[in-house]
Design a protein around this motif. Structure first.
Motif, PDB file in Angstrom:
ATOM      1  N   GLN A  85      -6.187  11.950   2.666  1.00 33.37           N
ATOM      2  CA  GLN A  85      -5.059  11.202   2.117  1.00 33.37           C
ATOM      3  C   GLN A  85      -5.539  10.302   1.003  1.00 33.37           C
ATOM      4  O   GLN A  85      -6.696   9.891   0.963  1.00 33.37           O
ATOM      5  N   CYS A  86      -4.630  10.045   0.094  1.00 35.18           N
ATOM      6  CA  CYS A  86      -4.901   9.176  -1.043  1.00 35.18           C
ATOM      7  C   CYS A  86      -4.163   7.869  -0.781  1.00 35.18           C
ATOM      8  O   CYS A  86      -3.008   7.880  -0.370  1.00 35.18           O
ATOM      9  N   ARG A  87      -4.839   6.760  -1.021  1.00 33.74           N
ATOM     10  CA  ARG A  87      -4.164   5.477  -0.812  1.00 33.74           C
ATOM     11  C   ARG A  87      -4.412   4.548  -1.989  1.00 33.74           C
ATOM     12  O   ARG A  87      -5.434   4.646  -2.679  1.00 33.74           O
ATOM     13  N   SER A  88      -3.471   3.700  -2.200  1.00 34.47           N
ATOM     14  CA  SER A  88      -3.594   2.665  -3.219  1.00 34.47           C
ATOM     15  C   SER A  88      -2.964   1.406  -2.668  1.00 34.47           C
ATOM     16  O   SER A  88      -2.194   1.451  -1.708  1.00 34.47           O
ATOM     17  N   ARG A  89      -3.306   0.284  -3.270  1.00 31.38           N
ATOM     18  CA  ARG A  89      -2.661  -0.961  -2.876  1.00 31.38           C
ATOM     19  C   ARG A  89      -2.751  -1.943  -4.019  1.00 31.38           C
ATOM     20  O   ARG A  89      -3.580  -1.805  -4.916  1.00 31.38           O
ATOM     21  N   THR A  90      -1.889  -2.928  -3.941  1.00 32.47           N
ATOM     22  CA  THR A  90      -1.889  -3.949  -4.979  1.00 32.47           C
ATOM     23  C   THR A  90      -3.223  -4.670  -4.956  1.00 32.47           C
ATOM     24  O   THR A  90      -3.829  -4.848  -3.903  1.00 32.47           O
ATOM     25  N   MET A  91      -3.673  -5.064  -6.117  1.00 29.42           N
ATOM     26  CA  MET A  91      -4.967  -5.734  -6.226  1.00 29.42           C
ATOM     27  C   MET A  91      -4.870  -7.242  -6.015  1.00 29.42           C
ATOM     28  O   MET A  91      -5.838  -7.882  -5.696  1.00 29.42           O
ATOM     29  N   ASN A  92      -3.697  -7.811  -6.210  1.00 30.63           N
ATOM     30  CA  ASN A  92      -3.522  -9.250  -6.088  1.00 30.63           C
ATOM     31  C   ASN A  92      -2.662  -9.578  -4.875  1.00 30.63           C
ATOM     32  O   ASN A  92      -1.446  -9.461  -4.942  1.00 30.63           O
ATOM     33  N   SER A 137       0.837  -1.199   0.000  1.00 30.52           N
ATOM     34  CA  SER A 137       0.000   0.000   0.000  1.00 30.52           C
ATOM     35  C   SER A 137       0.866   1.241   0.000  1.00 30.52           C
ATOM     36  O   SER A 137       1.956   1.249   0.570  1.00 30.52           O
ATOM     37  N   TYR A 138       0.349   2.289  -0.639  1.00 28.89           N
ATOM     38  CA  TYR A 138       0.970   3.607  -0.585  1.00 28.89           C
ATOM     39  C   TYR A 138      -0.061   4.590  -0.061  1.00 28.89           C
ATOM     40  O   TYR A 138      -1.239   4.502  -0.401  1.00 28.89           O
ATOM     41  N   PHE A 139       0.387   5.523   0.753  1.00 28.20           N
ATOM     42  CA  PHE A 139      -0.463   6.582   1.282  1.00 28.20           C
ATOM     43  C   PHE A 139       0.190   7.915   0.983  1.00 28.20           C
ATOM     44  O   PHE A 139       1.391   8.079   1.200  1.00 28.20           O
ATOM     45  N   VAL A 140      -0.590   8.874   0.507  1.00 30.58           N
ATOM     46  CA  VAL A 140      -0.108  10.227   0.265  1.00 30.58           C
ATOM     47  C   VAL A 140      -1.044  11.171   1.012  1.00 30.58           C
ATOM     48  O   VAL A 140      -2.241  11.221   0.722  1.00 30.58           O
ATOM     49  N   ALA A 141      -0.514  11.897   1.986  1.00 33.03           N
ATOM     50  CA  ALA A 141      -1.304  12.900   2.703  1.00 33.03           C
ATOM     51  C   ALA A 141      -1.310  14.168   1.861  1.00 33.03           C
ATOM     52  O   ALA A 141      -0.243  14.673   1.499  1.00 33.03           O
ATOM     53  N   ALA A 181      -8.453   3.039  -9.130  1.00 28.93           N
ATOM     54  CA  ALA A 181      -7.007   3.046  -8.937  1.00 28.93           C
ATOM     55  C   ALA A 181      -6.595   3.459  -7.526  1.00 28.93           C
ATOM     56  O   ALA A 181      -5.628   2.947  -6.990  1.00 28.93           O
ATOM     57  N   VAL A 182      -7.315   4.413  -6.952  1.00 22.93           N
ATOM     58  CA  VAL A 182      -6.962   4.937  -5.628  1.00 22.93           C
ATOM     59  C   VAL A 182      -8.232   5.142  -4.818  1.00 22.93           C
ATOM     60  O   VAL A 182      -9.340   5.079  -5.341  1.00 22.93           O
ATOM     61  N   TYR A 183      -8.028   5.404  -3.535  1.00 27.91           N
ATOM     62  CA  TYR A 183      -9.137   5.687  -2.637  1.00 27.91           C
ATOM     63  C   TYR A 183      -8.743   6.872  -1.767  1.00 27.91           C
ATOM     64  O   TYR A 183      -7.615   6.919  -1.267  1.00 27.91           O
ATOM     65  N   PHE A 184      -9.642   7.826  -1.611  1.00 23.39           N
ATOM     66  CA  PHE A 184      -9.375   8.979  -0.763  1.00 23.39           C
ATOM     67  C   PHE A 184     -10.008   8.761   0.607  1.00 23.39           C
ATOM     68  O   PHE A 184     -11.193   8.456   0.703  1.00 23.39           O
ATOM     69  N   ASP A 185      -9.189   8.890   1.653  1.00 25.21           N
ATOM     70  CA  ASP A 185      -9.618   8.746   3.044  1.00 25.21           C
ATOM     71  C   ASP A 185      -9.732  10.125   3.670  1.00 25.21           C
ATOM     72  O   ASP A 185      -9.061  11.066   3.247  1.00 25.21           O
ATOM     73  N   PHE A 186     -10.543  10.212   4.717  1.00 21.31           N
ATOM     74  CA  PHE A 186     -10.692  11.480   5.424  1.00 21.31           C
ATOM     75  C   PHE A 186     -10.585  11.229   6.920  1.00 21.31           C
ATOM     76  O   PHE A 186     -11.269  10.370   7.459  1.00 21.31           O
ATOM     77  N   ASP A 187      -9.720  11.990   7.581  1.00 19.50           N
ATOM     78  CA  ASP A 187      -9.545  11.911   9.026  1.00 19.50           C
ATOM     79  C   ASP A 187     -10.414  13.001   9.655  1.00 19.50           C
ATOM     80  O   ASP A 187     -10.093  14.185   9.571  1.00 19.50           O
ATOM     81  N   PHE A 188     -11.526  12.598  10.249  1.00 20.07           N
ATOM     82  CA  PHE A 188     -12.473  13.560  10.832  1.00 20.07           C
ATOM     83  C   PHE A 188     -11.880  14.315  12.015  1.00 20.07           C
ATOM     84  O   PHE A 188     -12.258  15.443  12.278  1.00 20.07           O
ATOM     85  N   ASP A 189     -10.974  13.701  12.744  1.00 21.99           N
ATOM     86  CA  ASP A 189     -10.376  14.372  13.901  1.00 21.99           C
ATOM     87  C   ASP A 189      -9.426  15.493  13.490  1.00 21.99           C
ATOM     88  O   ASP A 189      -9.381  16.544  14.124  1.00 21.99           O
ATOM     89  N   GLU A 190      -8.678  15.271  12.429  1.00 20.99           N
ATOM     90  CA  GLU A 190      -7.657  16.232  12.009  1.00 20.99           C
ATOM     91  C   GLU A 190      -8.053  17.045  10.776  1.00 20.99           C
ATOM     92  O   GLU A 190      -7.381  18.018  10.448  1.00 20.99           O
TER      93      GLU A 190
END
Length: 158
Positions: A50-57, A7-11, A37-46
Motif C-alpha cells: 500500500q501507498c500512504r501519504s500524510r500531511t507534513m505539518n 493520511s491517505y492509504f491506497v492498497a 511525497a509517499v511511503y510504500f508499506d508491505f504487509d508480510f502476512d497478506e
C-alpha cells in the motif's frame, strides 16, 4: 503532541508471492528512499503493498484543495509505481531498473514532457485521475532524486 495528521492509504491491486518478498522489499525500499511525497508499506502476512501519504505539518489548517492535492499525489504515485512493482514480481525487471524507470519518467514529465498529460477533470481508462503538468512539476520537486554522482556512491562489493 495531539496535533492531528491527515493520511491517505491506497492498497495496490497486487499480491506478492512469498518467494518474491525479498525483491519486492528492495523495490519498496528504493522507492521510499527516493520519495519524500509517499511511503510504500508491505504487509508480510497478506503480501499486500500500500501507498500512504500524510500531511507534513501536524495541526496545520488545510484547505480542501490541499487535501485534494495530497490525495491526487498518493493516487498518482500508486498508479505510476504499480506497473514497476508488477515487473519486479514477474521477474521482468530488477528492483533498481523498475524504480529508476518510474523516477526517470516522472523527471521527464516534470521537465516539460507532461504537456501530453490530461487535466484533473479527465480520467484515464482505469478511472484514475491524471495529474496536470503543473502538479507533476510540483510533485517531482518533492522527490529526492540524486542524478549526479550516483555511480561514485556505488558500494565496492567488498
Amino acid at each position: 503532541g495531539n496535533d492531528p495528521y491527515v493520511s491517505y492509504f491506497v492498497a495496490l491491486p497486487l499480491r506478492v508471492p512469498r518467494r518474491r518478498y525479498g525483491v519486492m522489499m528492495e523495490a519498496l525500499l528504493r522507492a521510499n528512499f527516493k520519495s519524500a511525497a509517499v511511503y510504500f508499506d508491505f504487509d508480510f502476512d497478506e503480501g499486500i503493498v500500500q501507498c500512504r501519504s500524510r500531511t507534513m505539518n501536524p495541526g496545520a489548517i488545510l484547505e480542501g484543495e490541499d487535501l485534494g492535492d495530497l490525495f491526487e499525489i498518493t493516487v498518482e504515485l500508486s498508479r505510476r509505481f504499480l506497473p514497476a512493482f508488477k515487473q519486479v514480481i514477474d521477474d521482468e525487471a530488477t528492483p533498481e531498473e523498475a524504480v529508476d524507470a518510474v523516477l526517470a519518467q516522472l523527471a521527464i514529465d516534470a521537465a516539460g514532457g507532461a504537456e501530453n498529460v490530461r487535466s484533473h477533470d479527465e480520467a484515464d481508462s482505469d478511472g484514475v485521475l491524471e495529474m496536470g503538468a503543473v502538479d507533476l512539476a510540483r510533485l517531482f520537486r518533492t522527490l529526492q532524486i540524486e542524478t549526479e554522482g550516483a555511480d561514485e556512491d556505488e558500494p565496492d562489493g567488498d
